[in-house]
Design a protein around this motif. Structure first.
Motif, PDB file in Angstrom:
ATOM      1  N   MET A 134      37.906  35.419  45.507  1.00 42.57           N
ATOM      2  CA  MET A 134      37.081  35.945  44.421  1.00 42.57           C
ATOM      3  C   MET A 134      37.042  34.967  43.251  1.00 42.57           C
ATOM      4  O   MET A 134      38.032  34.310  42.956  1.00 42.57           O
ATOM      5  N   GLN A 166      31.852  41.078  48.417  1.00 42.90           N
ATOM      6  CA  GLN A 166      32.829  41.363  47.373  1.00 42.90           C
ATOM      7  C   GLN A 166      32.554  42.770  46.871  1.00 42.90           C
ATOM      8  O   GLN A 166      31.496  43.062  46.343  1.00 42.90           O
ATOM      9  N   GLY A 178      34.075  45.359  44.388  1.00 44.04           N
ATOM     10  CA  GLY A 178      35.071  45.513  43.338  1.00 44.04           C
ATOM     11  C   GLY A 178      36.025  44.343  43.350  1.00 44.04           C
ATOM     12  O   GLY A 178      35.619  43.182  43.259  1.00 44.04           O
ATOM     13  N   LYS A 179      37.298  44.624  43.524  1.00 39.70           N
ATOM     14  CA  LYS A 179      38.312  43.572  43.550  1.00 39.70           C
ATOM     15  C   LYS A 179      38.706  43.183  44.971  1.00 39.70           C
ATOM     16  O   LYS A 179      39.686  42.463  45.177  1.00 39.70           O
ATOM     17  N   ARG A 180      37.917  43.641  45.932  1.00 39.74           N
ATOM     18  CA  ARG A 180      38.252  43.386  47.335  1.00 39.74           C
ATOM     19  C   ARG A 180      37.204  42.503  47.997  1.00 39.74           C
ATOM     20  O   ARG A 180      36.004  42.727  47.835  1.00 39.74           O
TER      21      ARG A 180
END
Length: 430
Positions: A291, A370, A372-374
């Motif tokens: 990310m 991607q 969110g944070k995943r």
């Protein structure tokens, strides 16, 4: 007909900081219909004008951007007196009016009490040419063909959408045979609203193909109208190569497949025109699954997809019986339609899909998104055989990742992987 974008339009209307709204999307994805339908349902009056069909609009913004004069002229043209709050102003095909786009700045700054919505089949192309654009003065929404759930609703199976979103995977699995039957139909019909509407009305499969050909011919007319002769040829060559490109085992776009000896410089502008027109989607490679994915984007390697699976089937001249009878549509064509379908659903949800490949081996991950944070690596499987060697190794090599397989199988949650049915993509990401 029910479109999910309606909820976004409600949010726009209710937003106190609302700006003029620009709807972007390819020709015939339903922009005109949704603007008129939304106006009829949510406002007392709709002042609609098609700037391409109405010659009196051509000089509307030549003199100045005086809002009172503009609204008076609009009333004369439409017969609708525009009043703040209860009238929706719609400028369709606004790119056909000189300085039309720039006028939105003055609606935003000097007349924010008016609700203004604009669209155009080639708005993206117009913006790509550097047309004066009111940066920061408009809200923007992208509109895509109908997704699988919207297709279910249109065909009278809206109750199944609730089943999918219940995530009752046992119940979903019992419904899978019928849902897969409708998925075959969706692969063939696609999500262009005019085509879906006619299919629902009379189930005439030949008429579906005729309407799809007409849409493709309309795209061809746009290409000829708005580009030079030489550029038009290159754009048509790129578009015509898509079925062959996607039918390869490795779906990376290859310039040489268009014309022997071709290079990027020969077709870069043609690809960009099709992207700006919304006719194709580009899925770039990423070098690392980290990310933000945008940081690891490789612009030299990419896949190109058509905006709609039905139009792709029409371009490929895929036999109707192979599309609708048995499992041929899933087992033949090297997964072309299923990968196209998954990409289309991901775009409609709002993801920017990427893919990953290894330059030293044939290993490839069909999509990486991607959420969110995943970071989620996705493998697409059209057949019953769901062995995922590339995905398994990829997850092992990149600690912390959990893979997602989208296939004909039911839901499974393993330590390193979740499997979801092809029909449940939207429900999974809800």
């Amino acid at each position: 007909m029910k479109r999910k974008i309606y909820k976004e339009l409600i949010k726009w209307k209710e937003n106190e900081d609302r700006k003029p709204l620009m709807l972007l999307g390819a020709r015939q994805v339903g922009k005109t219909w949704i603007m008129q339908h939304f106006g009829e349902q949510e406002y007392k009056k709709v002042a609609y004008v098609n700037c391409d069909d109405e010659p009196r609009m051509k000089q509307l913004f030549d003199l100045d951007y005086d809002i009172d004069r503009i609204l008076m002229t609009l009333q004369a043209i439409t017969g609708v007196k525009v009043t703040p709050g209860d009238t929706l102003i719609v400028f369709d095909e606004i790119q056909e009016v000189p300085r039309g786009l720039h006028s939105l700045k003055y609606f935003c700054e000097k007349a924010p009490m008016y609700h203004v919505m604009v669209a155009g089949s080639l708005l993206g192309v117009t913006l790509g040419k550097g047309e004066s654009f009111p940066v920061g003065k408009v809200d923007m929404l992208f509109m895509y063909p109908m997704d699988y759930e919207e297709f279910l609703y249109a065909t009278g199976h809206e109750g199944w959408i609730d089943i999918l979103h219940s995530k009752d995977w046992t119940l979903i699995e019992t419904m899978m045979p019928k849902m897969v039957e409708l998925l075959r139909q969706y692969y063939f019909v696609g999500g262009m609203p005019g085509v879906v509407s006619k299919f629902v009305k009379n189930a005439d499969l030949q008429q579906v193909r005729t309407l799809q050909h007409e849409i493709l011919e309309a795209y061809g007319r746009d290409i000829s109208k708005h580009t030079s002769a030489s550029e038009s040829v290159r754009i048509r060559q790129v578009m015509g190569s898509l079925p062959a490109q996607l039918a390869k085992e490795n779906k990376k776009f290859v310039y040489g497949a268009i014309r022997k000896g071709s290079r990027a410089k020969d077709f870069e502008l043609a690809i960009q025109w099709l992207l700006d027109a919304g006719i194709i989607y580009k899925v770039n490679r990423v070098n690392e699954p980290k990310m933000p994915l945008k940081f690891y984007e490789d612009f030299d390697a990419f896949k190109l997809f058509m905006l709609d699976c039905g139009l792709l089937a029409c371009m490929a001249e895929a036999p109707i019986d192979q599309m609708l009878v048995g499992n041929n549509v899933f087992t033949e064509f090297k997964g072309m339609f299923t990968e196209q379908y998954v990409m289309q659903q991901l775009k409609a949800i709002g993801f920017t899909p990427y893919y990953w490949s290894n330059s030293k081996s044939p290993s490839e991950i069909d999509f990486i998104i991607q959420n969110g944070k995943r970071v989620i690596p996705i493998e697409v499987k059209a057949e019953e055989n769901v062995r995922a060697r590339s995905l398994s190794q990829f997850v092992k090599d990149n600690a912390g990742l959990k893979g997602l397989r989208i296939s004909m199988k039911g839901y499974v949650d393993q330590e390193w992987l979740e499997n979801i049915p092809l029909v449940a993509i939207d429900a999974y990401f809800e």
